[in-house]
Design a protein around this motif. Sequence first.
Motif, PDB file in Angstrom:
ATOM      1  N   LYS A   6      -3.756  -5.168 -14.740  1.00 56.70           N
ATOM      2  CA  LYS A   6      -2.584  -4.458 -14.229  1.00 56.70           C
ATOM      3  C   LYS A   6      -1.353  -4.797 -15.066  1.00 56.70           C
ATOM      4  O   LYS A   6      -1.145  -5.946 -15.443  1.00 56.70           O
ATOM      5  N   VAL A   7      -0.543  -3.773 -15.324  1.00 54.75           N
ATOM      6  CA  VAL A   7       0.673  -3.929 -16.115  1.00 54.75           C
ATOM      7  C   VAL A   7       1.876  -3.749 -15.188  1.00 54.75           C
ATOM      8  O   VAL A   7       1.936  -2.804 -14.405  1.00 54.75           O
ATOM      9  N   TYR A   8       2.820  -4.683 -15.289  1.00 50.93           N
ATOM     10  CA  TYR A   8       4.039  -4.648 -14.493  1.00 50.93           C
ATOM     11  C   TYR A   8       5.247  -4.642 -15.413  1.00 50.93           C
ATOM     12  O   TYR A   8       5.186  -5.138 -16.542  1.00 50.93           O
ATOM     13  N   ARG A   9       6.347  -4.086 -14.921  1.00 47.19           N
ATOM     14  CA  ARG A   9       7.588  -4.020 -15.671  1.00 47.19           C
ATOM     15  C   ARG A   9       8.657  -4.798 -14.926  1.00 47.19           C
ATOM     16  O   ARG A   9       8.742  -4.753 -13.693  1.00 47.19           O
ATOM     17  N   LEU A  10       9.479  -5.500 -15.667  1.00 49.92           N
ATOM     18  CA  LEU A  10      10.567  -6.281 -15.093  1.00 49.92           C
ATOM     19  C   LEU A  10      11.696  -5.343 -14.663  1.00 49.92           C
ATOM     20  O   LEU A  10      12.181  -4.542 -15.454  1.00 49.92           O
ATOM     21  N   LYS A  11      12.097  -5.428 -13.388  1.00 49.06           N
ATOM     22  CA  LYS A  11      13.144  -4.560 -12.832  1.00 49.06           C
ATOM     23  C   LYS A  11      14.537  -4.938 -13.315  1.00 49.06           C
ATOM     24  O   LYS A  11      15.396  -4.080 -13.500  1.00 49.06           O
ATOM     25  N   LYS A  12      14.776  -6.252 -13.431  1.00 49.22           N
ATOM     26  CA  LYS A  12      16.077  -6.749 -13.870  1.00 49.22           C
ATOM     27  C   LYS A  12      15.871  -8.063 -14.602  1.00 49.22           C
ATOM     28  O   LYS A  12      14.805  -8.657 -14.518  1.00 49.22           O
ATOM     29  N   GLN A  13      16.867  -8.496 -15.338  1.00 49.86           N
ATOM     30  CA  GLN A  13      16.747  -9.708 -16.134  1.00 49.86           C
ATOM     31  C   GLN A  13      16.289 -10.893 -15.282  1.00 49.86           C
ATOM     32  O   GLN A  13      16.761 -11.090 -14.159  1.00 49.86           O
ATOM     33  N   PHE A  14      15.346 -11.679 -15.836  1.00 49.86           N
ATOM     34  CA  PHE A  14      14.771 -12.793 -15.093  1.00 49.86           C
ATOM     35  C   PHE A  14      14.317 -13.874 -16.062  1.00 49.86           C
ATOM     36  O   PHE A  14      13.533 -13.610 -16.974  1.00 49.86           O
ATOM     37  N   LYS A  15      14.845 -15.073 -15.885  1.00 52.37           N
ATOM     38  CA  LYS A  15      14.455 -16.245 -16.681  1.00 52.37           C
ATOM     39  C   LYS A  15      14.446 -15.977 -18.184  1.00 52.37           C
ATOM     40  O   LYS A  15      13.519 -16.341 -18.892  1.00 52.37           O
ATOM     41  N   GLY A  16      15.452 -15.294 -18.672  1.00 54.03           N
ATOM     42  CA  GLY A  16      15.586 -15.047 -20.104  1.00 54.03           C
ATOM     43  C   GLY A  16      14.853 -13.824 -20.627  1.00 54.03           C
ATOM     44  O   GLY A  16      14.952 -13.500 -21.805  1.00 54.03           O
ATOM     45  N   TYR A  17      14.117 -13.128 -19.777  1.00 52.87           N
ATOM     46  CA  TYR A  17      13.428 -11.905 -20.186  1.00 52.87           C
ATOM     47  C   TYR A  17      14.287 -10.714 -19.815  1.00 52.87           C
ATOM     48  O   TYR A  17      14.890 -10.674 -18.746  1.00 52.87           O
ATOM     49  N   LYS A  18      14.336  -9.724 -20.700  1.00 53.20           N
ATOM     50  CA  LYS A  18      15.174  -8.555 -20.478  1.00 53.20           C
ATOM     51  C   LYS A  18      14.518  -7.550 -19.538  1.00 53.20           C
ATOM     52  O   LYS A  18      13.295  -7.470 -19.451  1.00 53.20           O
ATOM     53  N   LYS A  19      15.361  -6.793 -18.858  1.00 55.79           N
ATOM     54  CA  LYS A  19      14.906  -5.708 -17.992  1.00 55.79           C
ATOM     55  C   LYS A  19      14.002  -4.775 -18.802  1.00 55.79           C
ATOM     56  O   LYS A  19      14.297  -4.457 -19.950  1.00 55.79           O
ATOM     57  N   GLY A  20      12.887  -4.356 -18.210  1.00 55.88           N
ATOM     58  CA  GLY A  20      11.980  -3.426 -18.878  1.00 55.88           C
ATOM     59  C   GLY A  20      10.835  -4.090 -19.624  1.00 55.88           C
ATOM     60  O   GLY A  20       9.930  -3.415 -20.084  1.00 55.88           O
ATOM     61  N   THR A  21      10.843  -5.423 -19.745  1.00 58.47           N
ATOM     62  CA  THR A  21       9.766  -6.133 -20.427  1.00 58.47           C
ATOM     63  C   THR A  21       8.465  -5.942 -19.655  1.00 58.47           C
ATOM     64  O   THR A  21       8.432  -6.014 -18.440  1.00 58.47           O
ATOM     65  N   HIS A  22       7.377  -5.678 -20.385  1.00 58.18           N
ATOM     66  CA  HIS A  22       6.074  -5.464 -19.768  1.00 58.18           C
ATOM     67  C   HIS A  22       5.281  -6.764 -19.696  1.00 58.18           C
ATOM     68  O   HIS A  22       5.303  -7.562 -20.624  1.00 58.18           O
ATOM     69  N   PHE A  23       4.571  -6.936 -18.583  1.00 56.67           N
ATOM     70  CA  PHE A  23       3.745  -8.119 -18.348  1.00 56.67           C
ATOM     71  C   PHE A  23       2.381  -7.701 -17.820  1.00 56.67           C
ATOM     72  O   PHE A  23       2.262  -6.701 -17.110  1.00 56.67           O
ATOM     73  N   TYR A  24       1.365  -8.482 -18.157  1.00 57.89           N
ATOM     74  CA  TYR A  24       0.033  -8.330 -17.570  1.00 57.89           C
ATOM     75  C   TYR A  24      -0.087  -9.304 -16.411  1.00 57.89           C
ATOM     76  O   TYR A  24       0.312 -10.464 -16.523  1.00 57.89           O
ATOM     77  N   LEU A  25      -0.671  -8.863 -15.306  1.00 53.58           N
ATOM     78  CA  LEU A  25      -0.982  -9.763 -14.192  1.00 53.58           C
ATOM     79  C   LEU A  25      -2.301 -10.446 -14.536  1.00 53.58           C
ATOM     80  O   LEU A  25      -3.342  -9.810 -14.610  1.00 53.58           O
ATOM     81  N   VAL A  26      -2.260 -11.750 -14.765  1.00 57.08           N
ATOM     82  CA  VAL A  26      -3.429 -12.507 -15.188  1.00 57.08           C
ATOM     83  C   VAL A  26      -4.170 -13.089 -13.999  1.00 57.08           C
ATOM     84  O   VAL A  26      -5.400 -13.058 -13.940  1.00 57.08           O
ATOM     85  N   ALA A  27      -3.430 -13.631 -13.029  1.00 57.62           N
ATOM     86  CA  ALA A  27      -4.069 -14.267 -11.877  1.00 57.62           C
ATOM     87  C   ALA A  27      -3.194 -14.116 -10.643  1.00 57.62           C
ATOM     88  O   ALA A  27      -1.975 -14.073 -10.723  1.00 57.62           O
ATOM     89  N   GLN A  28      -3.883 -14.071  -9.515  1.00 59.10           N
ATOM     90  CA  GLN A  28      -3.214 -13.994  -8.225  1.00 59.10           C
ATOM     91  C   GLN A  28      -3.984 -14.918  -7.295  1.00 59.10           C
ATOM     92  O   GLN A  28      -5.200 -14.820  -7.186  1.00 59.10           O
ATOM     93  N   SER A  29      -3.283 -15.842  -6.652  1.00 50.57           N
ATOM     94  CA  SER A  29      -3.978 -16.771  -5.763  1.00 50.57           C
ATOM     95  C   SER A  29      -3.205 -16.949  -4.466  1.00 50.57           C
ATOM     96  O   SER A  29      -2.004 -16.684  -4.399  1.00 50.57           O
ATOM     97  N   GLU A  30      -3.920 -17.397  -3.450  1.00 51.01           N
ATOM     98  CA  GLU A  30      -3.291 -17.658  -2.162  1.00 51.01           C
ATOM     99  C   GLU A  30      -3.866 -18.956  -1.616  1.00 51.01           C
ATOM    100  O   GLU A  30      -5.078 -19.157  -1.594  1.00 51.01           O
TER     101      GLU A  30
END
Length: 63
Positions: free
Chosen positions: A2-26
């Motif tokens: 799954k590919v996600y996009r950053l909505k707003k600037q976060f921890k030095g990453y610019k808005k619009g940066t694309h990320f892959y979801l690698v792991a999800q745990s609970e």
Amino acid sequence: MKVYRLKKQFKGYKKGTHFYLVAQSEFIGVKEFVLRTKDLTDHLSLSEAEFLTYFTFLKDSYQ
């Protein structure tokens, strides 16, 4: 993957940066998400609240 996009600037990453979801745990009701930048150089480990606040789903990618 799954590919996600950053909505707003976060921890030095610019808005619009694309990320892959690698792991999800609970664990005992606490969800954690691990994402990697699209070029696979950096990763983030986030709580569910941060994930929902800063990221939006783009697409499923099987490249």
